[in-house]
Motif scaffolding. Structure first.
Motif, mmCIF file in Angstrom:
data_model
loop_
_atom_site.group_PDB
_atom_site.id
_atom_site.type_symbol
_atom_site.label_atom_id
_atom_site.label_comp_id
_atom_site.label_asym_id
_atom_site.label_seq_id
_atom_site.Cartn_x
_atom_site.Cartn_y
_atom_site.Cartn_z
ATOM 1 N N VAL A 249 14.753 71.044 -37.060
ATOM 2 C CA VAL A 249 15.702 70.061 -36.578
ATOM 3 C C VAL A 249 17.170 70.349 -37.474
ATOM 4 N N GLY A 250 18.026 70.573 -36.700
ATOM 5 C CA GLY A 250 19.453 70.871 -37.538
ATOM 6 C C GLY A 250 19.896 72.270 -37.376
ATOM 7 N N GLY A 251 21.151 72.215 -37.156
ATOM 8 C CA GLY A 251 21.870 73.550 -37.110
ATOM 9 C C GLY A 251 22.941 73.630 -38.079
ATOM 10 N N GLY A 252 22.842 72.881 -39.230
ATOM 11 C CA GLY A 252 23.846 73.457 -40.369
ATOM 12 C C GLY A 252 23.426 74.588 -41.086
ATOM 13 N N THR A 253 24.118 74.537 -42.451
ATOM 14 C CA THR A 253 23.578 75.884 -43.226
ATOM 15 C C THR A 253 21.891 75.832 -43.491
ATOM 16 N N ALA A 254 21.601 74.826 -43.645
ATOM 17 C CA ALA A 254 19.966 74.868 -44.024
ATOM 18 C C ALA A 254 19.143 75.114 -42.667
ATOM 19 N N GLY A 255 19.398 74.484 -41.538
ATOM 20 C CA GLY A 255 18.938 74.726 -40.266
ATOM 21 C C GLY A 255 18.908 76.317 -39.806
ATOM 22 N N GLU B 223 20.089 71.397 -32.381
ATOM 23 C CA GLU B 223 21.151 71.060 -33.179
ATOM 24 C C GLU B 223 21.982 70.170 -32.105
ATOM 25 N N SER B 224 23.038 69.161 -32.583
ATOM 26 C CA SER B 224 23.750 68.496 -31.586
ATOM 27 C C SER B 224 25.203 68.669 -32.131
ATOM 28 N N ALA B 225 25.889 69.263 -31.053
ATOM 29 C CA ALA B 225 27.459 69.375 -31.381
ATOM 30 C C ALA B 225 28.303 67.954 -31.529
ATOM 31 N N ILE C 146 26.951 65.303 -33.035
ATOM 32 C CA ILE C 146 26.864 65.132 -34.500
ATOM 33 C C ILE C 146 27.493 66.016 -35.506
ATOM 34 N N GLY C 147 27.383 67.190 -35.089
ATOM 35 C CA GLY C 147 28.010 68.175 -35.966
ATOM 36 C C GLY C 147 27.522 68.423 -37.257
ATOM 37 N N THR C 148 27.909 69.056 -38.346
ATOM 38 C CA THR C 148 27.676 69.217 -39.488
ATOM 39 C C THR C 148 28.332 68.774 -40.421
ATOM 40 N N VAL C 149 27.933 68.769 -41.987
ATOM 41 C CA VAL C 149 28.563 68.069 -42.915
ATOM 42 C C VAL C 149 29.957 68.561 -43.119
ATOM 43 N N GLY C 150 29.733 69.959 -42.853
ATOM 44 C CA GLY C 150 31.271 70.819 -42.848
ATOM 45 C C GLY C 150 31.781 71.176 -44.155
ATOM 46 N N VAL C 151 30.854 71.085 -45.246
ATOM 47 C CA VAL C 151 31.249 71.393 -46.801
ATOM 48 C C VAL C 151 30.484 72.558 -47.231
ATOM 49 N N GLY C 152 30.210 72.894 -48.321
ATOM 50 C CA GLY C 152 29.304 73.608 -48.999
ATOM 51 C C GLY C 152 29.831 75.142 -48.709
ATOM 52 N N GLU C 153 30.886 75.518 -49.516
ATOM 53 C CA GLU C 153 31.402 76.747 -49.415
ATOM 54 C C GLU C 153 31.240 77.697 -50.545
ATOM 55 N N ALA C 154 30.837 77.154 -51.760
ATOM 56 C CA ALA C 154 30.740 78.063 -52.905
ATOM 57 C C ALA C 154 29.151 78.268 -53.183
ATOM 58 N N THR C 155 29.034 79.198 -53.639
ATOM 59 C CA THR C 155 27.485 79.847 -53.664
ATOM 60 C C THR C 155 27.249 80.323 -54.865
ATOM 61 N N ARG D 116 21.227 66.059 -28.473
ATOM 62 C CA ARG D 116 21.027 64.965 -29.490
ATOM 63 C C ARG D 116 19.236 64.693 -29.479
ATOM 64 N N ILE D 117 18.770 64.738 -30.571
ATOM 65 C CA ILE D 117 17.432 64.198 -30.590
ATOM 66 C C ILE D 117 17.456 62.486 -30.441
ATOM 67 N N SER D 118 16.885 61.991 -29.586
ATOM 68 C CA SER D 118 16.838 60.326 -29.496
ATOM 69 C C SER D 118 15.702 59.488 -30.025
ATOM 70 N N GLY E 105 17.561 71.267 -47.379
ATOM 71 C CA GLY E 105 19.032 70.886 -47.213
ATOM 72 C C GLY E 105 19.246 69.594 -47.690
ATOM 73 N N LEU E 106 20.001 68.662 -47.174
ATOM 74 C CA LEU E 106 20.587 67.620 -47.468
ATOM 75 C C LEU E 106 19.533 66.588 -47.138
ATOM 76 N N ALA E 107 18.551 66.911 -46.185
ATOM 77 C CA ALA E 107 17.500 65.922 -45.915
ATOM 78 C C ALA E 107 16.689 65.830 -46.994
ATOM 79 N N SER F 152 23.456 73.413 -53.952
ATOM 80 C CA SER F 152 22.470 73.060 -52.913
ATOM 81 C C SER F 152 21.936 74.280 -51.898
ATOM 82 N N ILE F 153 22.889 75.199 -51.625
ATOM 83 C CA ILE F 153 22.525 76.500 -50.921
ATOM 84 C C ILE F 153 21.430 77.053 -51.451
ATOM 85 N N ALA F 154 21.534 77.317 -52.791
ATOM 86 C CA ALA F 154 20.369 77.925 -53.816
ATOM 87 C C ALA F 154 19.134 77.067 -53.564
#
Ligand code: FAD
Length: 501
Positions: A11-17, A39-41, A43-52, A185-187, A333-335, A346-348
């Motif tokens: 459930v979820g299509g951000g970096t984690a998903g 995933e739900s467009a 809702i979108g994703t958190v949109g950050v998380g660029e350094a690894t 979207r999951i309801s 991930g963030l969940a 976080s990505i690690a």
């Protein structure tokens, strides 16, 4: 009888998903197990998380991704470490490289020798003895040589990348490997009355998606682990008080640095992450000491170039889910928790969470003993990283604002107290079980914050003084030569991995 796992629902299509989907599609290839990602467009994703961290290279390598193609696809740049400005004191800076310092001499760790020479007034800063630090400080990049005969040339690197492009890149990989993607979207989440497992999720269009194992990558929403299974959260704000962030990308105007910058400010800090096509910026702050509008104004005043989007405000609670695996649901991930992005961990941690799913995958059904073990491992990793991040706040000598005064009063965890005291009193730098950061990483922060052992280690006293001072000079000289041979970071990218080329 335990129920074999035949279907996985992410459930979820951000970096984690998408990291979970790509990795599991490879891991489960050849098994008769379906993988569906929802995933739900809207809702979108958190949109950050660029350094690894360098671990991302292992992840990409596991998938078989070509590094140059990956860099081009994600507009990535190289990251040799993080520069910390104004953390120890205003006007002071230090560097945390993905590398060690110097080389052991006579079987004694370099830092003991360096400490002795420093006390004798014959050593520079620790970073003078690290090639990666010197490359970074000169805006240069070269591939490391893993030649063990020359420890000075051994270092690691990570990337700054466009997280949305990375998720897209992994999506392509995962879909080609058979992952089914549903955009809805999951309801509702249906939980079994008898066993408390998640049975299915219901989509807004009425479809019901059942599964045996659910992976909750729904971000801060924690749609399954929190909202459906009610797993509690350990709130660590008393140790890590920042609770808000504002992110704004801007045009890049300066040379692209091969490192992230973390610049402490009045009530928190800001990041600067250079990508090939833009610069990522953000401010992390504590809302008890700074308002959203103050933080936004301050950040907008610090940008290198024109902003490319409206400020994205993100609220968070530092801490972790009390159980990352509960019933038939694993949170990634963030969940699963969030420790603020100071060391880009976080990505690690997503990777780590995925590797535990691989290691303990419930092919023949979920066993509580394995669930407990995964939770133990995840907790350990979170706690170790938590300590490392707290170190940055508690070791500061800044008292110029109420926020930094507050940081000085934080009652830090015993595990961290012990580590700092052992280092201060006896010079021992220990690596606990489950620790992601190497001793050299700890050393870079401790020395950057001017925390040093009270006495020079006895074993480092044995080398004749002149010989020690000469060897340090030779190391510095060799590093200067290495830096001299390397080209600029920008030139390296233009030549080898320019996006769109
Ligand atoms: P998200 O990106 O939020 O994805 C959640 C997904 O769940 C989305 O696809 C969404 O559509 C879906 N979803 C949610 N609810 C529903 C629903 N009802 N129905 C269907 N789909 C749903 N990490 C680093 O490693 N380095 C960094 O430099 C870094 N910087 C950060 C800075 C900040 C300020 C913050 C807050 C985080 C940072 N992180 C960083 C963490 C990093 O952003 C995350 O770990 C990473 O993006 C993974 O997020 P995610 O996939 O868990 O959640």
């Amino acid at each position: 009888m335990d129920k074999a796992t035949k279907s996985v629902v992410i459930v979820g299509g951000g970096t984690a998903g998408w990291m979970a989907a790509a990795s599991l599609s490879k891991f489960l290839a050849g098994h008769d197990i379906s993988i569906t990602l929802i995933e739900s467009a809207d809702i979108g994703t958190v949109g950050v998380g660029e350094a690894t961290l360098p671990a991302i290279r292992e992840f990409n390598h596991y998938l078989g991704l070509d590094e140059v193609e990956f860099i081009k696809a994600t507009n990535a740049t190289f990251k040799l470490g993080i520069e910390f400005q104004n953390w120890h004191q205003l006007g002071n800076s230090f560097f945390h490289p993905f590398a060690g310092y110097g080389a052991p001499m006579h079987g004694v760790d370099f830092y003991h020798h360096w400490h002795r020479a420093k006390v004798e007034g014959a050593a520079g800063e620790l970073g003078d003895y690290c090639l990666a630090t010197q490359l970074a400080m000169n805006n240069k990049f070269a591939q490391p040589s893993m030649n063990n005969n020359n420890p000075l040339s051994v270092f690691n690197y990570a990337f700054h990348f466009d997280a949305i492009a990375y998720a897209r890149y992994l999506r392509q990989f995962a879909e080609q490997a058979g992952v089914k993607r549903i955009e809805q979207r999951i309801s509702k989440v249906h939980v079994g009355v008898e066993n408390g497992d998640i049975e299915s999720v219901e989509l807004q269009d009425g479809r019901v998606i059942a599964g045996d194992l659910f992976i909750d990558c729904s971000g801060f929403a924690g749609l399954l682990i929190k909202k459906a299974l009610h797993v509690g959260y350990d709130d660590w704000r008393h140790w890590l008080p920042c609770d808000s962030a504002i992110a704004v990308p801007c045009q890049s105007v300066a040379d692209i640095t091969p490192y992230t910058q973390s610049i402490a400010m009045e009530s928190g800090w800001r990041w600067r992450i250079p990508l090939q096509h833009r610069t990522g910026n953000g401010v992390v702050f504590c809302s008890d000491y700074m308002s959203e509008s103050q933080a936004t104004d301050w950040l907008l005043g610090q940008l290198d170039g024109e902003p490319l989007a409206d400020p994205n405000v993100i609220r968070f609670i530092t801490g972790k889910r009390q159980k990352m695996w509960h019933k038939n649901c694993v949170a990634i991930g963030l969940a699963s928790g969030f420790l603020e992005p100071l060391e880009s961990t976080s990505i690690a941690m997503i990777q780590n969470g995925i590797s535990h799913i691989h290691q303990f995958f419930p092919f023949a059904g979920i066993k509580q003993i394995e669930v407990d073990e995964v939770n133990r491992l995840n907790d350990l990793q979170y706690e170790r990283i938590r300590d490392f991040i707290i170190l940055h706040y508690c070791a500061t000598q800044r008292i110029d604002t109420p926020f930094w005064q507050h940081c000085q009063r934080i009652d830090i965890p015993d595990s961290l107290k012990h580590k700092i005291e052992l280092f201060k009193q006896r010079g021992h730098l220990i690596k606990y079980d489950g620790e992601s950061f190497e001793r050299d990483s700890w050393l870079s922060i401790l020395s950057g914050m001017a925390i040093m052992p009270e006495q020079v280690e006895t074993s480092a006293q044995m080398m004749p003084q002149q010989q020690l001072h000469q060897q340090l000079q030779q190391i510095q000289h060799a590093i200067e030569q290495g830096v001299g041979f390397a080209g600029s970071h920008a030139a390296f990218i233009n030549k080898h991995c320019k996006a769109g080329a």
